[in-house]
Design an enzyme around this catalytic site. Structure first.
Site, short mmCIF file in Angstrom:
data_model
loop_
_atom_site.label_atom_id
_atom_site.label_comp_id
_atom_site.label_asym_id
_atom_site.label_seq_id
_atom_site.Cartn_x
_atom_site.Cartn_y
_atom_site.Cartn_z
N SER A 68 9.04 -96.06 -89.18
CA SER A 68 9.81 -96.29 -90.39
C SER A 68 9.11 -97.30 -91.30
O SER A 68 7.96 -97.10 -91.67
CB SER A 68 11.24 -96.73 -90.03
OG SER A 68 12.10 -96.64 -91.13
N ASP A 214 13.32 -90.03 -89.64
CA ASP A 214 13.02 -91.39 -89.20
C ASP A 214 12.72 -91.46 -87.70
O ASP A 214 13.53 -91.02 -86.87
CB ASP A 214 14.21 -92.28 -89.53
CG ASP A 214 13.87 -93.76 -89.48
OD1 ASP A 214 13.04 -94.15 -88.65
OD2 ASP A 214 14.44 -94.53 -90.27
#
Length: 732
Positions: A68, A214
């Site tokens: 991320s 993610d």
């Protein structure tokens, strides 16, 4: 006799061993170091502070893994961006704008500007064979991806993970099967974009046959990856994840969704931490009060990351090497950037429905000229602003001694047919409340030139249906033909002085066909023919003005110019617009001319604005239903909507708006407190007015842009006690 020299030799060996043990690492074999940068949204800026101290202590790293926001920092660092420049880039970024995919409003295609005024920008749904399909995320990530390109200088050639001198692993999640996906090769910026795709907020990235989101869902602190990638002897793991909310803090759909993601993330982080050994170094900055969306606090987060690393300075210093060894390590991982390339060819790739020329009309890069990144980014956003694409990207490729710029538009998977929505809620002291729900069905790219069909319906205080056909006449869509038909019924109030004495229901049907010339994003000129049929029926009150007459017909030539260069759809900060119309109704013996000029300009924390308009009849007298009207918010605010009706109607306005705040991340526009000085005049009134000549009005209001469109609360005061107040939300 021969044994005696051995004593000095042994002593020398002991001295050398002692010196070697005291020498900095790098003079002998050093441990392999793996760096792990976890995910945490805006909190991930803390990684920059950790990198700053590692640089100061001359700690070499043999591989890095990120998830991320950690993937962003890891990828940018490995691509050659040092911590100081990274900190500067994050601080200068306009994160609120970055989470709004659309270009600046004045860069929209003009047709898209007018559609945006009629329908909400946000809730677009595609119509497919199986039913309605919504976009996969609130944000497509258009500007975010361009920001990644800028960070790693993708305009000089896309950095490929497998070619970076420092081994980098980026973690993502396959949303289709929940698998952990480790990206070690391929496009660096695509990998960074995939790893940051928070489900529901940022659309998944379709990459290599997978839909990636993610990586924090499966491995937010990828400690195991650096063991696998470079057999790390020592791991430096930086955890910036958001803490779980207390049960009393979890409320609403967004709050529950955020907590679910945090729960999944925390579980895999705990599993990763179980793999830490005594020799590993765990850094967890104190980021209390900084949320995952607080990107504007990146400098503060970086400082807290530095502070957390400083607390472990002693342990980190043991991993440092001498200056010469560190210089050799830096030279080994250095990324040698190419100069700005000269583009030999521009390609458009990936189109299925949209014509190639519709994309090329926005691309200013020419073969044989050096690439200009800023211009290219503007062009990419203009392409996206046409509204047909899920995202638009670019890549610079070298092949057989030639440099190719490839523009990569990805058409909307939920298109090309769309369901659009508009709402209008208004309440005023003089008229009470009114509402309107607008529904539209838009079918795009019906033919190779880009023909469009729009069918719309209004229900509420104004009810009716409309159908429009828009047909470009050549591939670049500069010349076009359009035809429209509409039928609607609307309520209209009539006044005697300041008193409302009657309410009429006006039914109107019209058809119009015209040809036009589009001036890119500036505006358009149209020439055509309009036919209209109008009938008025008295609903309540006294028919003093004999409007309840037989239906009337009119038809004639129409010439219209419409230009718009405002920087925002609502509450602009700068720009101007101009609308002019000339309509000659030959059968009725009148000509209607109208002009409307508007402008806005910034002045420190203020936005100044002005407007001037006029409606009149160069020939004949305007019929009631084609007359000029004054009244309503910022149209002589002290008077109710449509209260002043007549021929030769003029209006002028000067306003000042103070910016008092900004809506949260992902929403558009400012919150403003405004004051407007207005004046209007009806040269030939069709109803008795309590006052004649120029009528002044003073308006005070507060407003801003919301997901449902503009919202404002305002009050207007005029001469003789004329007073009105307004509450409005929605599309005009």
């Amino acid at each position: 006799m021969r044994a005696r020299p051995l004593l000095p030799a042994a002593g020398a060996a002991l001295v050398c061993a002692a010196l070697l043990s005291a020498a900095p690492a790098g003079a002998a074999e050093r441990p392999r170091i793996g760096l792990v940068l976890g995910g945490g949204g805006a909190r991930g800026a803390a990684h920059i502070g950790v990198l700053e101290l590692l640089e100061e202590l001359r700690v070499p790293v043999d591989c890095v893994a990120g998830t991320s926001m950690g993937a962003l920092v890891a990828g940018a660092w490995a691509a050659g961006l040092d911590p100081a420049r990274m900190r500067q880039a994050l601080a200068q970024a306009d994160w609120a704008d970055m989470f709004n995919d659309d270009p600046v409003y004045n860069e929209f295609a003009f047709r898209n500007k007018r559609l945006s005024q009629r329908f909400l920008l946000g809730p677009e749904a595609g119509i497919k064979a199986g039913g309605a399909e919504t976009p996969p995320g609130v944000v497509s990530g258009q500007k975010i991806k361009l920001f990644f390109n800028r960070l790693v200088h993708a305009d000089a050639g896309e950095p490929m993970l497998e070619r970076l001198p420092l081994p980098v692993s980026i973690i993502a999640t396959d949303i289709g099967n929940g698998e952990r996906v480790v990206l070690r090769d391929g496009s660096l910026t695509q990998a960074m974009r995939a790893s940051m795709s928070v489900p529901g907020l940022l659309a998944p990235l379709e990459y290599r046959g997978r839909k990636l989101v993610d990586g924090g869902l499966v491995d937010n602190l990828p400690i195991g990856e650096v063991h696998a990638r470079c057999a790390a002897d020592v791991v430096i793991a930086v955890n910036v994840g958001s803490p779980l909310l207390r049960s009393d803090q979890v409320s609403g759909l967004l709050g529950i969704s955020a907590q679910v993601i945090a729960l999944l993330t925390e579980q895999n982080v705990q599993a990763s931490l179980a793999g830490l050994r005594l020799e590993d170094i765990y850094v967890q900055p104190d980021l209390g009060g900084i949320g995952a969306g607080d990107f504007e606090r990146s400098a503060e987060a970086a400082a807290r990351g530095r502070a957390a690393a400083e607390a472990l300075r002693g342990r980190l210093a043991t991993l440092g090497v001498d200056a010469a060894a560190y210089a050799r390590w830096r030279a080994g991982i250095a990324v040698h950037r190419r100069d700005v390339p000269r583009i030999d060819e521009v390609q458009i790739a990936g189109l299925e429905r949209v014509g190639d020329a519709a994309v090329r009309r926005h691309v200013r890069q020419r073969a044989g000229a050096p690439l200009e990144r800023a211009v290219l980014e503007e062009d990419v956003l203009r392409i996206y602003g046409d509204g047909w694409y899920e995202r638009v990207d670019y890549e610079v490729l070298g092949a057989r001694g030639r440099t190719v710029l490839r523009v990569l538009p990805v058409e909307k998977s939920w298109g090309p047919d769309y369901l659009r929505l508009g709402v209008h809620l208004e309440s005023s002291l003089s008229r009470g409340s009114s509402y309107l729900l607008r529904l539209g069905y838009q079918k795009t790219w019906i033919n190779p030139l880009g023909g469009e069909l729009l069918v719309s319906g209004d229900l509420g205080s104004r009810s009716g249906v409309g159908v429009e056909w828009f047909q470009p006449l050549e591939p670049a869509q500069r010349l076009f033909f359009q035809a429209r038909g509409a039928a609607h019924r609307v309520r209209s109030d009539w006044f005697y002085g300041d008193r409302r004495i009657a309410e009429y229901s006006t039914a109107q049907a019209s058809v119009e066909a015209d040809a036009g010339l589009a001036f890119a994003r500036l505006g358009q000129l149209r020439l055509g023919w309009r036919e209209r049929r109008t009938a008025n029926a008295l609903e309540t009150g006294v028919d003093l003005y004999a409007l309840e007459a037989a239906p009337t017909r009119s038809g004639g030539w129409l010439l219209a110019a419409d230009f718009d260069r405002f920087d925002r759809l609502y509450f602009p900060r700068s720009g101007w617009s101009a609308q002019a119309e000339w309509y000659h109704a030959a059968r009725r013996g009148y000509t209607r001319a109208a002009l409307d000029l508007r402008s806005a300009w910034p002045l420190e924390q203020w936005v100044m604005g002005g407007r001037a308009s006029w409606v009149g009849s160069p020939a004949g007298v305007l019929p009631v239903n084609d007359a000029g009207k004054l009244g309503g918010f910022l149209n002589l605010t002290a008077y109710t909507s449509g209260q002043l009706v007549g021929d030769d109607v003029a209006y002028a306005q000067l306003r000042a708006e103070r910016i008092v705040g900004r809506l949260p991340l992902g929403l558009r526009g400012d919150m403003r407190l405004g004051v407007a000085l207005e004046a209007g005049k009806v040269g030939m009134p069709y109803a008795r007015q309590a006052r004649t000549g120029w009528l002044p009005s003073l308006a005070l209001y507060v407003g801003g842009e919301t997901p449902l469109g503009p919202a404002y609360l305002g009050i207007g005061r005029g001469l003789g006690g004329a007073l009105n107040a307004y509450l409005f939300v929605g599309t005009p």
